[in-house]
Design an enzyme around this catalytic site. Structure first.
Site, PDB file in Angstrom:
ATOM      1  N   LYS A  95      -2.718  18.943   9.751  1.00 41.87           N
ATOM      2  CA  LYS A  95      -1.537  17.808   9.891  1.00 41.87           C
ATOM      3  C   LYS A  95      -0.402  18.158   9.923  1.00 41.87           C
ATOM      4  O   LYS A  95       0.017  18.470   8.583  1.00 41.87           O
ATOM      5  CB  LYS A  95      -2.069  16.550   9.224  1.00 41.87           C
ATOM      6  N   GLY A 156       3.961   3.693   5.974  1.00 46.36           N
ATOM      7  CA  GLY A 156       4.020   3.098   4.716  1.00 46.36           C
ATOM      8  C   GLY A 156       4.651   1.656   5.044  1.00 46.36           C
ATOM      9  O   GLY A 156       4.655   0.944   4.083  1.00 46.36           O
ATOM     10  N   ALA A 182       0.356   6.008  11.076  1.00 43.44           N
ATOM     11  CA  ALA A 182       1.491   5.548  10.216  1.00 43.44           C
ATOM     12  C   ALA A 182       1.921   4.061  10.804  1.00 43.44           C
ATOM     13  O   ALA A 182       1.913   3.795  11.989  1.00 43.44           O
ATOM     14  CB  ALA A 182       2.811   6.162  10.425  1.00 43.44           C
ATOM     15  N   GLY A 183       2.144   3.001   9.655  1.00 41.79           N
ATOM     16  CA  GLY A 183       2.511   1.779  10.077  1.00 41.79           C
ATOM     17  C   GLY A 183       1.377   0.783  10.352  1.00 41.79           C
ATOM     18  O   GLY A 183       1.680  -0.331  10.176  1.00 41.79           O
ATOM     19  N   ASN A 204      -3.599   4.927   5.542  1.00 42.91           N
ATOM     20  CA  ASN A 204      -3.628   5.178   3.964  1.00 42.91           C
ATOM     21  C   ASN A 204      -3.102   4.083   3.311  1.00 42.91           C
ATOM     22  O   ASN A 204      -3.810   3.281   2.322  1.00 42.91           O
ATOM     23  CB  ASN A 204      -2.961   6.643   3.713  1.00 42.91           C
ATOM     24  N   THR A 205      -1.759   3.812   3.485  1.00 40.74           N
ATOM     25  CA  THR A 205      -0.987   2.754   2.396  1.00 40.74           C
ATOM     26  C   THR A 205      -1.777   1.598   2.529  1.00 40.74           C
ATOM     27  O   THR A 205      -2.018   0.935   1.554  1.00 40.74           O
ATOM     28  CB  THR A 205       0.307   2.577   2.842  1.00 40.74           C
TER      29      THR A 205
END
Length: 256
Positions: A95, A156, A182-183, A204-205
């Site tokens: 990645k 995040g 992301a987001g 993830n977050t």
């Protein structure tokens, strides 16, 4: 079934490894998510030790590892990190992340394209994290990237699909898998991405910082499955006007 380069995945949910309270919780959440592809930052693991607290549980879990170059600020740094990952983990999968500004963590389009072209020539399977820029995504595809990973919102931020209009264009024109990265903050964001036509999402977050990461991982798994099923079912067209689901006057005529 999702195919990227030489691998196939049953799950359309990819997960990360950062921000978890412990390695045990990380693995439990990943298992609950059903994810088969897990990304990890090279800067967070001891590449010389396969018994590293993060790396060892992932190897034991049997997931496909996707090392990332998070922390790299230039193409040269990212290429160096990729070579270290190959040497340590024996995988050509990568990645690609290059974000020079630590405050916003937005990907550098120029350095990303430069690094992607070089890494593909070196035999890497490159999955670049990039802005939701249809032109850039097409360029990344043309230089040989195995997939593109446009952002939904800043890393995040949990803002969701703030780039929806651009993501729709990227999905429409892509001939490689599109992974929204992301987001994504809640499971409904993930479902929406799959409904739109994205091939997968990376989360993830939103999982790691939840009060119950394992439960949240389960919720994301179900949301991704629901979004994919909804797309495959082919939803009805959106309409400006109402459309009755049953006759409006038939019962009155029957009484007449």
């Amino acid at each position: 079934m999702l195919r990227i380069a030489d691998k196939t995945f049953d799950s359309h949910l990819f997960t990360g490894t950062g921000k978890f309270a412990s390695s045990q919780l990380m693995v439990e959440a990943i298992r609950a998510s059903g994810s088969q592809l897990v990304t990890l930052a090279m800067k967070r693991v001891d590449l010389r030790q396969h018994n590293d607290a993060i790396l060892a549980p992932l190897i034991e879990a049997g997931v496909t590892l996707l090392p990332n170059t998070s922390g790299a600020k230039t193409a040269e740094e990212a290429i160096f990190a990729a070579q270290l990952a190959l040497e340590a983990l024996g995988t050509h999968w990568l990645k690609l992340e290059i974000h020079p500004d630590a405050r916003w963590l937005l990907p550098d389009p120029i350095e990303t394209l430069k690094a992607a072209e070089a890494l593909v020539k070196q035999g890497f399977v490159v999955l670049p994290y990039c802005g939701a820029d249809p032109v850039l995504c097409k360029r990344l595809e043309e230089v040989g990237c195995a997939a593109v990973m446009p952002l939904g919102a800043p890393i995040g931020s949990n803002q969701g699909l703030e780039t929806k209009a651009m993501l729709e264009i990227i999905i429409q024109q892509a001939t490689v898998p599109v992974v929204v990265d992301a987001g994504i903050g809640v499971p409904s964001h993930a479902a929406q991405a799959l409904e739109m036509g994205a091939d997968a999402v990376l989360v993830n977050t939103a999982i790691a910082v939840a009060d119950d990461p394992v439960m949240m991982a389960t919720a994301f798994r179900l949301a991704v499955e629901a979004g994919l099923l909804a797309r495959q079912a082919v939803p009805g067209n959106r309409s400006t006007y109402a459309s009755a689901t049953s006759p409006l006057t038939g019962f009155l005529e029957a009484l007449a």
